[in-house]
Design a protein around this motif. Structure first.
Motif, mmCIF file in Angstrom:
data_model
loop_
_atom_site.group_PDB
_atom_site.id
_atom_site.type_symbol
_atom_site.label_atom_id
_atom_site.label_comp_id
_atom_site.label_asym_id
_atom_site.label_seq_id
_atom_site.Cartn_x
_atom_site.Cartn_y
_atom_site.Cartn_z
ATOM 1 N N SER A 134 0.853 -1.175 0.000
ATOM 2 C CA SER A 134 0.000 0.000 0.000
ATOM 3 C C SER A 134 0.897 1.236 0.000
ATOM 4 O O SER A 134 1.977 1.232 0.592
ATOM 5 C CB SER A 134 -0.913 0.002 1.224
ATOM 6 O OG SER A 134 -0.141 -0.029 2.395
ATOM 7 N N PRO A 135 0.457 2.270 -0.678
ATOM 8 C CA PRO A 135 1.296 3.469 -0.743
ATOM 9 C C PRO A 135 1.481 4.089 0.635
ATOM 10 O O PRO A 135 0.580 4.050 1.475
ATOM 11 C CB PRO A 135 0.527 4.415 -1.667
ATOM 12 C CG PRO A 135 -0.843 3.879 -1.751
ATOM 13 C CD PRO A 135 -0.787 2.427 -1.396
ATOM 14 N N ARG A 136 2.676 4.620 0.830
ATOM 15 C CA ARG A 136 2.950 5.264 2.110
ATOM 16 C C ARG A 136 2.116 6.517 2.265
ATOM 17 O O ARG A 136 1.847 7.214 1.294
ATOM 18 C CB ARG A 136 4.424 5.650 2.200
ATOM 19 C CG ARG A 136 5.291 4.507 2.528
ATOM 20 C CD ARG A 136 6.638 5.031 2.976
ATOM 21 N NE ARG A 136 7.672 4.226 2.385
ATOM 22 C CZ ARG A 136 8.887 4.635 2.141
ATOM 23 N NH1 ARG A 136 9.237 5.869 2.409
ATOM 24 N NH2 ARG A 136 9.768 3.823 1.619
ATOM 25 N N ARG A 137 1.773 6.770 3.480
ATOM 26 C CA ARG A 137 0.977 7.955 3.758
ATOM 27 C C ARG A 137 1.895 9.030 4.310
ATOM 28 O O ARG A 137 2.586 8.815 5.310
ATOM 29 C CB ARG A 137 -0.103 7.620 4.774
ATOM 30 C CG ARG A 137 -1.090 8.697 4.926
ATOM 31 C CD ARG A 137 -2.275 8.222 5.695
ATOM 32 N NE ARG A 137 -3.193 9.342 5.784
ATOM 33 C CZ ARG A 137 -4.159 9.419 6.637
ATOM 34 N NH1 ARG A 137 -4.360 8.452 7.476
ATOM 35 N NH2 ARG A 137 -4.939 10.463 6.652
ATOM 36 N N PHE A 138 1.925 10.129 3.629
ATOM 37 C CA PHE A 138 2.769 11.231 4.063
ATOM 38 C C PHE A 138 1.926 12.209 4.859
ATOM 39 O O PHE A 138 0.933 12.731 4.370
ATOM 40 C CB PHE A 138 3.401 11.942 2.865
ATOM 41 C CG PHE A 138 4.338 11.065 2.098
ATOM 42 C CD1 PHE A 138 5.596 10.764 2.603
ATOM 43 C CD2 PHE A 138 3.972 10.522 0.881
ATOM 44 C CE1 PHE A 138 6.460 9.949 1.910
ATOM 45 C CE2 PHE A 138 4.834 9.710 0.177
ATOM 46 C CZ PHE A 138 6.084 9.420 0.686
#
Length: 156
Positions: free
Chosen positions: A110-114
């Protein structure tokens, strides 16, 4: 010269999925592959489960994929046991064997959450601006922004 366009009528999705060819066949095959993967993984040792993938089915053989040859070597010795387990599932009676392939396997990430943080002083400034704002929507927006400020380390 004119180009004639053949107009086709839109069909309900249920009708497209239940037809014997095309999308219906593809959906059926993907469900069977998923079912085979879940069934095989349930009967593999714990340390192997995340490394073995069912890649497809053709000519009576189920393709098993792994990123390491060592896992497939173990599967080669367990092939008859796994084949008998697979024959228990409906739709897999015709599987005659496995095709084992070593391929690079990239797990789905899953894409990292910034998240953005503000300094304590910026948060205080935004909170003060929110108090003085006349517009209710602007006030709420500034308060939301101020909530992103880093909490000040308190030492006792």
């Amino acid at each position: 010269m004119s180009i004639k366009v053949k107009r086709s009528r839109a069909q309900p999705i249920a009708q497209l999925l239940t037809k014997s060819g095309g999308v219906g066949q593809l959906m059926r095959q993907s469900r069977l592959i998923d079912q085979a993967q879940r069934h095989l993984r349930a009967h593999l040792p714990e340390e192997m489960r995340e490394h073995i993938f069912v890649g497809g089915f053709s000519n009576g053989r189920l393709t098993l994929i792994s990123g390491q040859a060592s896992w497939l070597t173990w599967l080669r010795y367990e092939q008859s046991r796994l084949l008998s387990l697979l024959h228990q599932l409906p739709g897999f009676e015709g599987v005659t064997g496995f095709t084992l392939k070593v391929r690079p396997v990239r797990p789905i990430e899953s894409p990292r959450r910034f998240t953005r943080t503000l300094s304590d002083s910026a948060g205080k400034t935004l909170a003060e601006c929110a108090k003085d704002a006349d517009s209710l929507s602007l006030k709420h927006a500034l308060e939301r922004l101020a909530s992103h400020a880093r909490p000040k380390d308190t030492k006792t």
